[in-house]
Design a protein around this motif. Structure first.
Motif, PDB file in Angstrom:
ATOM      1  N   PHE A 180       0.822  -1.208   0.000  1.00  0.00           N
ATOM      2  CA  PHE A 180       0.000   0.000   0.000  1.00  0.00           C
ATOM      3  C   PHE A 180       0.860   1.265   0.000  1.00  0.00           C
ATOM      4  CE2 PHE A 180      -2.205   3.105   2.867  1.00  0.00           C
ATOM      5  CZ  PHE A 180      -3.306   3.370   2.078  1.00  0.00           C
ATOM      6  N   ASP A 181       2.016   1.205   0.675  1.00  0.00           N
ATOM      7  CA  ASP A 181       2.846   2.410   0.824  1.00  0.00           C
ATOM      8  C   ASP A 181       3.628   2.691  -0.453  1.00  0.00           C
ATOM      9  OD1 ASP A 181       5.534   0.976   1.006  1.00  0.00           O
ATOM     10  OD2 ASP A 181       4.386  -0.011   2.592  1.00  0.00           O
ATOM     11  N   ARG A 182       4.330   3.846  -0.450  1.00  0.00           N
ATOM     12  CA  ARG A 182       5.089   4.261  -1.632  1.00  0.00           C
ATOM     13  C   ARG A 182       6.576   3.968  -1.509  1.00  0.00           C
ATOM     14  NH1 ARG A 182       3.074   8.098  -5.049  1.00  0.00           N
ATOM     15  NH2 ARG A 182       0.812   8.323  -4.933  1.00  0.00           N
ATOM     16  N   LYS A 183       6.936   3.218  -0.477  1.00  0.00           N
ATOM     17  CA  LYS A 183       8.349   2.834  -0.349  1.00  0.00           C
ATOM     18  C   LYS A 183       8.718   1.940  -1.528  1.00  0.00           C
ATOM     19  CE  LYS A 183       7.693   1.913   4.396  1.00  0.00           C
ATOM     20  NZ  LYS A 183       7.948   0.980   5.489  1.00  0.00           N
ATOM     21  N   PRO A 184      10.016   1.742  -1.783  1.00  0.00           N
ATOM     22  CA  PRO A 184      10.383   0.807  -2.858  1.00  0.00           C
ATOM     23  C   PRO A 184       9.702  -0.542  -2.636  1.00  0.00           C
ATOM     24  CG  PRO A 184      12.328   1.921  -2.008  1.00  0.00           C
ATOM     25  CD  PRO A 184      11.189   2.323  -1.122  1.00  0.00           C
ATOM     26  N   PHE A 185       9.369  -1.192  -3.737  1.00  0.00           N
ATOM     27  CA  PHE A 185       8.643  -2.464  -3.659  1.00  0.00           C
ATOM     28  C   PHE A 185       9.465  -3.487  -2.880  1.00  0.00           C
ATOM     29  CE2 PHE A 185       6.866  -6.401  -5.557  1.00  0.00           C
ATOM     30  CZ  PHE A 185       5.534  -6.159  -5.261  1.00  0.00           C
ATOM     31  N   ASN A 186       8.800  -4.239  -2.018  1.00  0.00           N
ATOM     32  CA  ASN A 186       9.506  -5.230  -1.203  1.00  0.00           C
ATOM     33  C   ASN A 186       8.865  -6.614  -1.388  1.00  0.00           C
ATOM     34  OD1 ASN A 186      10.744  -6.784   0.763  1.00  0.00           O
ATOM     35  ND2 ASN A 186      10.910  -5.078   2.200  1.00  0.00           N
TER      36      ASN A 186
ATOM     37  N   ASP B 142      -6.134  -3.358   4.992  1.00  0.00           N
ATOM     38  CA  ASP B 142      -7.438  -3.839   4.541  1.00  0.00           C
ATOM     39  C   ASP B 142      -7.353  -5.341   4.257  1.00  0.00           C
ATOM     40  OD1 ASP B 142     -10.093  -3.604   3.915  1.00  0.00           O
ATOM     41  OD2 ASP B 142      -9.781  -2.866   1.868  1.00  0.00           O
ATOM     42  N   PHE B 143      -8.495  -5.986   4.353  1.00  0.00           N
ATOM     43  CA  PHE B 143      -8.566  -7.420   4.067  1.00  0.00           C
ATOM     44  C   PHE B 143      -9.931  -7.687   3.451  1.00  0.00           C
ATOM     45  CE2 PHE B 143      -9.698 -11.773   4.927  1.00  0.00           C
ATOM     46  CZ  PHE B 143      -8.515 -12.465   4.736  1.00  0.00           C
ATOM     47  N   LYS B 144      -9.954  -8.198   2.218  1.00  0.00           N
ATOM     48  CA  LYS B 144     -11.233  -8.421   1.545  1.00  0.00           C
ATOM     49  C   LYS B 144     -11.224  -9.722   0.768  1.00  0.00           C
ATOM     50  CE  LYS B 144     -13.786  -4.230   0.440  1.00  0.00           C
ATOM     51  NZ  LYS B 144     -12.905  -3.053   0.415  1.00  0.00           N
ATOM     52  N   LEU B 145     -12.383 -10.375   0.782  1.00  0.00           N
ATOM     53  CA  LEU B 145     -12.522 -11.559  -0.062  1.00  0.00           C
ATOM     54  C   LEU B 145     -13.158 -11.144  -1.381  1.00  0.00           C
ATOM     55  CD1 LEU B 145     -13.850 -14.162   2.554  1.00  0.00           C
ATOM     56  CD2 LEU B 145     -11.491 -13.620   1.912  1.00  0.00           C
ATOM     57  N   HIS B 146     -12.380 -11.159  -2.448  1.00  0.00           N
ATOM     58  CA  HIS B 146     -12.921 -10.891  -3.778  1.00  0.00           C
ATOM     59  C   HIS B 146     -13.327 -12.225  -4.418  1.00  0.00           C
ATOM     60  CE1 HIS B 146     -11.637  -6.605  -4.267  1.00  0.00           C
ATOM     61  NE2 HIS B 146     -10.927  -6.964  -3.222  1.00  0.00           N
ATOM     62  N   ASN B 147     -14.038 -12.105  -5.539  1.00  0.00           N
ATOM     63  CA  ASN B 147     -14.485 -13.339  -6.193  1.00  0.00           C
ATOM     64  C   ASN B 147     -13.314 -14.220  -6.612  1.00  0.00           C
ATOM     65  OD1 ASN B 147     -17.135 -12.730  -5.932  1.00  0.00           O
ATOM     66  ND2 ASN B 147     -17.325 -11.799  -7.972  1.00  0.00           N
ATOM     67  N   LEU B 148     -12.219 -13.597  -7.049  1.00  0.00           N
ATOM     68  CA  LEU B 148     -11.137 -14.390  -7.629  1.00  0.00           C
ATOM     69  C   LEU B 148      -9.860 -14.422  -6.789  1.00  0.00           C
ATOM     70  CD1 LEU B 148     -11.505 -13.426 -11.412  1.00  0.00           C
ATOM     71  CD2 LEU B 148     -12.546 -15.340 -10.198  1.00  0.00           C
ATOM     72  N   PHE B 149      -9.841 -13.707  -5.649  1.00  0.00           N
ATOM     73  CA  PHE B 149      -8.645 -13.732  -4.801  1.00  0.00           C
ATOM     74  C   PHE B 149      -8.939 -13.173  -3.416  1.00  0.00           C
ATOM     75  CE2 PHE B 149      -8.755  -9.786  -7.204  1.00  0.00           C
ATOM     76  CZ  PHE B 149      -8.445  -8.807  -6.278  1.00  0.00           C
ATOM     77  N   THR B 150      -8.069 -13.516  -2.491  1.00  0.00           N
ATOM     78  CA  THR B 150      -8.114 -12.951  -1.146  1.00  0.00           C
ATOM     79  C   THR B 150      -7.143 -11.785  -1.123  1.00  0.00           C
ATOM     80  OG1 THR B 150      -8.692 -15.069  -0.146  1.00  0.00           O
ATOM     81  CG2 THR B 150      -7.645 -13.456   1.294  1.00  0.00           C
ATOM     82  N   HIS B 151      -7.644 -10.611  -0.813  1.00  0.00           N
ATOM     83  CA  HIS B 151      -6.853  -9.388  -0.938  1.00  0.00           C
ATOM     84  C   HIS B 151      -6.377  -8.908   0.427  1.00  0.00           C
ATOM     85  CE1 HIS B 151      -6.686  -4.954  -2.432  1.00  0.00           C
ATOM     86  NE2 HIS B 151      -5.515  -5.531  -2.434  1.00  0.00           N
ATOM     87  N   VAL B 152      -5.070  -8.808   0.581  1.00  0.00           N
ATOM     88  CA  VAL B 152      -4.503  -8.298   1.827  1.00  0.00           C
ATOM     89  C   VAL B 152      -3.692  -7.053   1.480  1.00  0.00           C
ATOM     90  CG1 VAL B 152      -3.176  -8.901   3.886  1.00  0.00           C
ATOM     91  CG2 VAL B 152      -4.258 -10.720   2.548  1.00  0.00           C
ATOM     92  N   LEU B 153      -4.133  -5.919   1.998  1.00  0.00           N
ATOM     93  CA  LEU B 153      -3.461  -4.652   1.697  1.00  0.00           C
ATOM     94  C   LEU B 153      -2.578  -4.308   2.893  1.00  0.00           C
ATOM     95  CD1 LEU B 153      -3.476  -2.361  -0.453  1.00  0.00           C
ATOM     96  CD2 LEU B 153      -5.200  -1.224   0.945  1.00  0.00           C
ATOM     97  N   VAL B 154      -1.305  -4.083   2.652  1.00  0.00           N
ATOM     98  CA  VAL B 154      -0.381  -3.905   3.779  1.00  0.00           C
ATOM     99  C   VAL B 154       0.552  -2.715   3.620  1.00  0.00           C
ATOM    100  CG1 VAL B 154      -0.337  -6.349   4.418  1.00  0.00           C
ATOM    101  CG2 VAL B 154       1.307  -5.494   2.744  1.00  0.00           C
ATOM    102  N   GLU B 155       0.953  -2.184   4.773  1.00  0.00           N
ATOM    103  CA  GLU B 155       2.006  -1.178   4.805  1.00  0.00           C
ATOM    104  C   GLU B 155       3.257  -1.910   5.265  1.00  0.00           C
ATOM    105  OE1 GLU B 155       0.443   3.106   5.699  1.00  0.00           O
ATOM    106  OE2 GLU B 155       1.431   2.257   7.479  1.00  0.00           O
ATOM    107  N   THR B 156       4.347  -1.744   4.514  1.00  0.00           N
ATOM    108  CA  THR B 156       5.533  -2.575   4.818  1.00  0.00           C
ATOM    109  C   THR B 156       6.516  -1.849   5.747  1.00  0.00           C
ATOM    110  OG1 THR B 156       6.666  -1.734   2.851  1.00  0.00           O
ATOM    111  CG2 THR B 156       5.421  -3.768   2.614  1.00  0.00           C
TER     112      THR B 156
END
Ligand code: UDP
Ligand code: BGC
Ligand code: MN
Length: 315
Positions: free
Chosen positions: A142-148, A301-315
Motif C-alpha cells: 500500500f505504501d510508496r516505499k520501494p517495492f519489497n 485492509d482485508f477483503k474476499l474478492h471473487n477471484l482472490f483474497t486481498h490483503v493490503l499492507v504497509e511494509t
C-alpha cells in the motif's frame, strides 16, 4: 582471387559471430531435473484439514502428468468459465473427487492491474484443470516505499498459515505456466517452477536462480525463517532465499524442462537496487535475525474478492 578469399573469410566470420549470438543455448545452464514419470511420486500428499475430511474418491493426476498438455492458447483465449465454481476469496477444489494437494498461491503486488487481470483469468482456468485445492492470496503493498517482494511473501505465508495451507507457491503476477504438468503442489525439495522461461529463451541463466515461481512447504519456509525483509526495489531477494535454503542443508529441485515452460507478460524493467550485491553477500549474517521472526507490518485492509483474497499492507 584474393578478393574472393577475403569475402569468404568475412562472410564465414560474420556467420559464426551471428550464430554465436543467437544460438538458443548460449547462456543455458543445464540442470538436474525430475523426469515426468517421477513427478507423481515426488509430490507431497498434504491438504488442509477441511479437504482431508471430504468423503469422496481421491482425484487422479496420472493423465495430467503423462500427457502434460500445452495449455496456453486454450486457456488464455477463454473467459473464466463457471465462476460460481470458484469460492469467494479465490479458492477452488473439485466437487467430484478429493484432491491430494492444497496450495496457497501468494502473489506480491502493486500497480500491475492489466497483468493481474490476465493472470487471474489464466490461472483460474489452468489451476482448475489440475484438480487440486488452491487459494490465491494477493498481497498488495500500500505504501510508496520501494517495492519489497520478499516481505510481501513473508506476510502472505502468515496469512496462508491462518488457513492451514501446508504448501506455499511464491509467484510473480506476470508469469503463466504453459503446460498442465507443472503441478501447483509441493515436492519435498523446495522447487523452482519456471526454469524454462520465454524471457530467458527457455534457458536457465544460472543454477541458483530461485525466483519467479517457486513451491516450498510451509514448514520449510518457517524453518529457514522465511525471506529477508530488507531487500528494497528490484533484485537479490530470491538469491538470498536460495542462500537460506542451502544454509539449512536443503536442496532445491526442478521438473523436466517440458514441464517448466512459462511465459512472462512483457513489462519494462524495474530499477535495480544498487546495493543488492553487497547486501546479498552479507546476507548469511542475517538469516537468523531477519525474516519471519522480525516481520513487522500493518494490515490496512482485508477483503474476499471473487477471484482472490486481498490483503493490503504497509511494509
Ligand atoms: N511487482 C509488482 N509491482 C511492482 C514491482 C513488482 O506487483 O511495481 C511484483 C509482481 O508480482 C512482479 C514481481 O513483483 O511480477 C517481480 O517483479 P518484476 O516482474 O519486475 O521482476 P522481473 O520480471 O524483472 O524478474
Ligand atoms: C537477480 C535476481 C533475478 C535474476 C534474474 C539476478 O541478478 O539478483 O533477483 O531474479 O537476476 O533476473
Ligand atoms: Mn516480471
Amino acid at each position: 582471387m584474393l578478393m574472393l578469399n577475403t569475402t569468404i573469410v568475412t562472410i564465414s566470420v560474420f556467420t559464426a559471430l551471428l550464430l554465436f549470438c543467437i544460438w538458443p543455448t548460449r547462456f543455458a545452464k543445464h540442470y538436474d531435473f525430475i523426469d515426468g514419470d517421477r513427478i507423481y511420486s515426488a509430490l507431497v500428499t498434504e491438504t488442509t484439514l477441511n479437504i482431508s475430511k471430504l468423503q469422496l474418491d481421491e482425484c487422479e493426476y496420472e493423465d495430467i502428468l503423462e500427457e502434460n498438455p500445452f495449455m496456453y492458447k486454450d486457456v488464455y483465449t477463454q473467459r473464466i468459465h463457471d465462476t460460481q465454481e470458484i469460492r469467494l476469496g479465490g479458492e477452488y477444489y473439485p466437487g467430484d473427487c478429493k484432491p491430494r494437494y492444497s496450495a496457497a498461491i501468494i502473489i506480491p503486488y502493486r500497480q500491475r492491474e492489466q497483468q493481474l487481470n490476465k493472470f487471474l483469468t489464466y490461472m483460474h482456468n489452468y489451476l482448475r484443470k489440475q484438480r487440486i485445492h488452491y487459494r490465491i492470496f494477493l498481497i498488495e503493498q500500500f505504501d510508496r516505499k520501494p517495492f519489497n517482494r520478499a516481505k510481501l511473501f513473508n506476510i502472505g505465508s502468515v496469512v496462508a498459515a491462518e488457513y492451514g495451507f501446508p504448501c506455499l507457491i511464491l509467484h510473480d503476477v506476470d508469469l503463466m505456466p504453459l503446460n498442465l504438468g507443472q503441478m501447483y503442489a509441493c515436492t519435498e525439495c523446495p522447487r523452482h517452477m519456471c526454469s524454462s522461461l520465454d524471457e530467458f529463451r527457455f534457458n536457465l541463466p544460472y543454477e541458483g536462480l530461485f525466483g519467479g515461481a517457486v513451491a516450498i512447504r510451509a514448514q520449510q519456509f518457517r524453518f529457514i525463517n522465511g525471506m529477508s525483509n530488507m531487500f528494497h526495489g528490484w533484485g537479490g531477494e530470491d538469491d538470498d532465499l536460495y542462500g537460506r535454503i542451502i544454509a539449512k542443508n536443503l536442496q532445491i529441485c526442478r521438473f523436466a524442462p517440458d514441464y517448466s515452460e512459462y511465459t512472462m507478460l512483457k513489462h519494462t524493467k524495474e530499477v535495480p537496487n544498487a546495493d543488492r550485491l553487497a547486501f546479498l553477500r552479507s546476507g548469511p549474517l542475517r538469516y537468523h535475525t531477519d525474516g519471519l521472526n522480525s516481520l513487522i507490518y500493518a494490515q490496512k485492509d482485508f477483503k474476499l474478492h471473487n477471484l482472490f483474497t486481498h490483503v493490503l499492507v504497509e511494509t
